[in-house]
Write a protein that holds these residues in place. Structure first.
Motif, short mmCIF file in Angstrom:
data_model
loop_
_atom_site.label_atom_id
_atom_site.label_comp_id
_atom_site.label_asym_id
_atom_site.label_seq_id
_atom_site.Cartn_x
_atom_site.Cartn_y
_atom_site.Cartn_z
N ASP A 231 0.81 -1.21 0.00
CA ASP A 231 0.00 0.00 0.00
C ASP A 231 0.85 1.27 0.00
OD1 ASP A 231 -2.12 -1.69 0.03
OD2 ASP A 231 -2.92 -1.06 1.97
N PHE A 232 2.16 1.13 0.26
CA PHE A 232 3.07 2.29 0.20
C PHE A 232 3.84 2.22 -1.11
CE2 PHE A 232 5.99 5.09 3.06
CZ PHE A 232 6.37 5.85 1.97
N ALA A 233 5.01 1.61 -1.12
CA ALA A 233 5.83 1.55 -2.33
C ALA A 233 6.01 0.13 -2.85
CB ALA A 233 7.20 2.20 -2.08
N GLY A 234 5.82 -0.86 -1.96
CA GLY A 234 5.93 -2.25 -2.38
C GLY A 234 7.35 -2.75 -2.55
N ASP A 235 8.34 -1.88 -2.31
CA ASP A 235 9.74 -2.24 -2.50
C ASP A 235 10.58 -1.30 -1.66
OD1 ASP A 235 12.34 -2.75 -3.32
OD2 ASP A 235 11.89 -2.67 -5.48
N ALA A 236 11.31 -1.84 -0.69
CA ALA A 236 12.10 -1.01 0.21
C ALA A 236 13.16 -0.21 -0.53
CB ALA A 236 12.76 -1.88 1.28
N LYS A 237 13.62 -0.69 -1.68
CA LYS A 237 14.66 0.02 -2.44
C LYS A 237 14.15 1.37 -2.94
CE LYS A 237 15.62 -3.41 -5.28
NZ LYS A 237 14.85 -4.53 -4.65
#
Length: 633
Positions: A429-435
């Motif tokens: 729900d935010f970016a889906g990828d910490a990178k």
């Protein structure tokens, strides 16, 4: 708790503007200027850790699981080794969240602690913002419940030994409905103990009341039931409170809504139901006075009982060695109280770190200048804007105007990308990828002189996917017993060495470690700032709104910082510096080597010729450079 900021002056390190006045033209006292100088020795990094989750290596994570089923972390899990690793990450302050004794659904009656009613407790482990006893710590955190306070005092010692300062929460707007301290110092009484409950309001009542009405539990909605519907002797839809008190978020109903902060009661700060202030207001011009003047102002004034109670709580913890506080929902409490409270804290410890939630930008300057807050969350402007860019539907064009608007108070606006209220970057729900958080983290950490905050396990890319009961997935639950998978792997059976971390987790932590250790020692990041983003949009081919660039400098160091928020594209262009900036940096005609300070793997040349300067940039997806200008041509 969620609802919906320093003054950089002419100290030889002007940021955006250079003058001895604030944005409104008010001059600062010599004492305030000295305070700012002292606070700006280096950038500060706060590591927020949810205390009872940190050391828990039980991976059961059953929804609504008990302490016995899902386990719980202890104060003693913060070993010398663990604290050393946190310090080495590039941290200066650790915020132990959830330390004061709040309501929990675990039976501690054999220790003289009353049971808490599930009808007015969120989750099974309880909300850290429904404090039951401000003079002790959460019994869940102790190996030996009888010695829980001593165990926290030992943690304070270990934290200081590791070279870290520590802060804890104080929640001034509300307390648990069943507030009851077992360990009040001599002469201290509980909130509400001397209240006249026959009236709605008097100045010295600690709470607001509905005389003649009893509190009623909310009607549960959307499938929510206390403890997930599990049978419990106290989960009977009743809670004895007569007369009913107003609820923490300000609801005056004797039967609050389930979406209200029904587990808490609103504290009365001497403001009548019609909004009248029954206390003195600060004289005109006091926003320019230092904390000593504020402290003196209140000495001969009549103040509400609740003011004194919270001041006594803060002093109690300072005397135990706590280095500062994070104040929950500070904007819901009058700014005059903060003048009284924070000046009292600073008189006790001038170096105390004071951080607060204020989400209304038009209130920022009052809470900093009149309320004497050190730092406020930069949530609704920088965080929200960065989030949109990270999600792919926002433009970097929106970032420089925020930094410009807050330039007079930029040192006071603490930056973050995660905290306990916000979604994890890696959650879908935010970016889906910490990178995708990497370029935003560089911008957040390097664009101003303000402190930076990291939420525990952010450095591993934790997605917060567990459904543990009351808390929603995408956020690591603060209401339930459980563990944090990526952190468990790093904790590695209490070795705190990342022995079970994935390659991706280790690489991300290495990025955070490099960045944070750079920013806390960089003199340029406590110096001047100039945006070059819009200049390059106008003058540089291929430069676009997925890239952001700016320059930071001091007498000792000059940095060009550029970040690429695009997850797919590499960009190559000749980044340019405007003529006025060339003069400020004292760049003469010639070539200067520039070298990346994060990974030391990118070198380029800054070419200066007759008022023009450019440097070749080739920057990959989600990549950032912190380029140091080497004046040894």
């Amino acid at each position: 708790m969620k609802h919906y900021k320093f003054i950089i002056l002419a100290l030889g390190i002007t940021l955006v503007i250079g003058c001895k006045n604030d944005k409104q033209g008010n001059s600062l006292t010599t004492s305030e200027t000295e305070d700012i100088k002292q606070s700006m020795k280096r950038k500060e990094v706060v590591y927020q850790v949810f205390t009872r989750l940190f050391g828990n290596t039980n991976t059961t994570n059953k929804p609504w699981g008990t302490l016995e089923e899902n386990g719980v972390g202890k104060l003693n899990d913060f070993t010398d080794k663990a604290l050393s690793e946190i310090k080495d990450l590039g941290v200066t302050h650790i915020w132990y969240t959830g330390v004061p004794h709040h309501d929990v659904i675990t039976d501690y009656t054999k220790f003289g602690i009353s049971n808490d009613d599930p009808d007015v407790v969120k989750g099974r482990a309880g909300s850290p913002y429904a404090v039951k006893d401000y003079y002790n710590v959460n019994p869940d955190l102790a190996e030996n419940v009888e010695n829980r306070l001593e165990e926290f005092e030992a943690l304070i010692e270990r934290t200081h030994k590791a070279g870290l300062k520590l802060i804890i929460d104080i929640v001034p707007n509300h307390v648990a409905r069943n507030y009851k301290s077992l360990t009040n110092p001599e002469g201290v009484t509980d909130f509400g103990a001397e209240d006249d409950t026959s009236v709605t309001y008097t100045m010295d009542n600690n709470f607001y009341y509905n005389p003649g009405e009893s509190f009623k539990v909310p009607d549960w909605q959307n499938g929510y039931l206390p403890l997930g519907g599990e049978k419990h002797p106290l989960a009977d839809g009743k809670f004895d409170e007569n007369p009913a008190k107003w609820t923490g978020n300000g609801s005056r109903a004797s039967k609050p809504n389930v979406n209200d902060w029904y587990e808490t009661v609103k504290v009365n700060y001497g403001i009548s139901p019609d909004g009248k202030k029954d206390f003195d207001e600060l004289p005109e011009g006091y926003e320019n006075e230092n904390y000593e003047a504020h402290f003196k102002f209140w000495q001969d004034k009549r103040i509400p009982s609740s003011w004194t109670k919270f001041k006594d709580i803060a002093i109690y913890w300072l005397e135990k060695g706590v280095d500062g506080f994070r104040f929950d929902m500070a904007e819901m409490v009058p700014v005059e109280f903060w003048s009284y409270m924070n000046s009292s804290i600073k008189m006790k410890n001038p170096e105390a770190f004071i951080l607060a939630e204020v989400y209304q930008p038009h209130l920022y300057r009052d809470y900093i200048k009149k309320g004497k807050m050190d730092y406020l969350y930069d949530k609704v402007q920088l965080y929200d804007t960065l989030k949109h860019v990270m999600q792919g539907h926002g433009k970097t064009d929106n970032i420089p105007p925020i930094l410009s608007e807050l330039s007079d108070i930029e040192h006071h606006m603490l930056h973050f990308l995660e905290n306990h209220d916000e979604q994890r970057i890696a959650s879908p729900d935010f970016a889906g990828d910490a990178k995708k958080g990497k370029p935003a983290m560089v911008v957040s950490a390097t664009s101003t002189t303000s402190p930076t905050m990291v939420y525990f396990a952010q450095e591993f890319g934790e997605p917060g996917a567990e459904d543990l009961g009351f808390g929603d997935p995408t956020r690591t639950s603060i209401f339930d017993y459980g563990s944090v998978p990526s952190l468990v792997r790093w904790v590695n059976d209490k070795n705190f060495d990342g022995g079970q971390s994935t390659t991706e987790e280790s690489e991300l932590r290495d990025f955070y470690k490099r960045l944070l250790n750079f920013i806390i020692y960089s003199p340029a990041l406590m110096g001047a700032y100039q945006d070059i983003h819009f200049y390059n949009q106008a003058h540089t081919e291929w430069y676009n709104d997925k890239v952001l660039s700016f320059v930071r400098w001091s007498d000792e160091e000059q940095l060009i910082i550029i970040s690429n928020f695009n997850a797919d594209n590499t960009y190559g262009f000749e980044l340019q510096l405007p003529e006025d900036l060339i003069k400020k940096l004292k760049l003469e005609n010639g070539e200067y080597n520039v070298e990346d300070q994060l990974y030391n793997q990118y070198n380029s040349s800054l070419k200066v010729n007759d008022g023009k300067a450019e440097v070749r940039i080739d920057i990959g997806p989600l990549q950032s450079y912190i380029l140091k200008i080497n004046h040894n041509k």
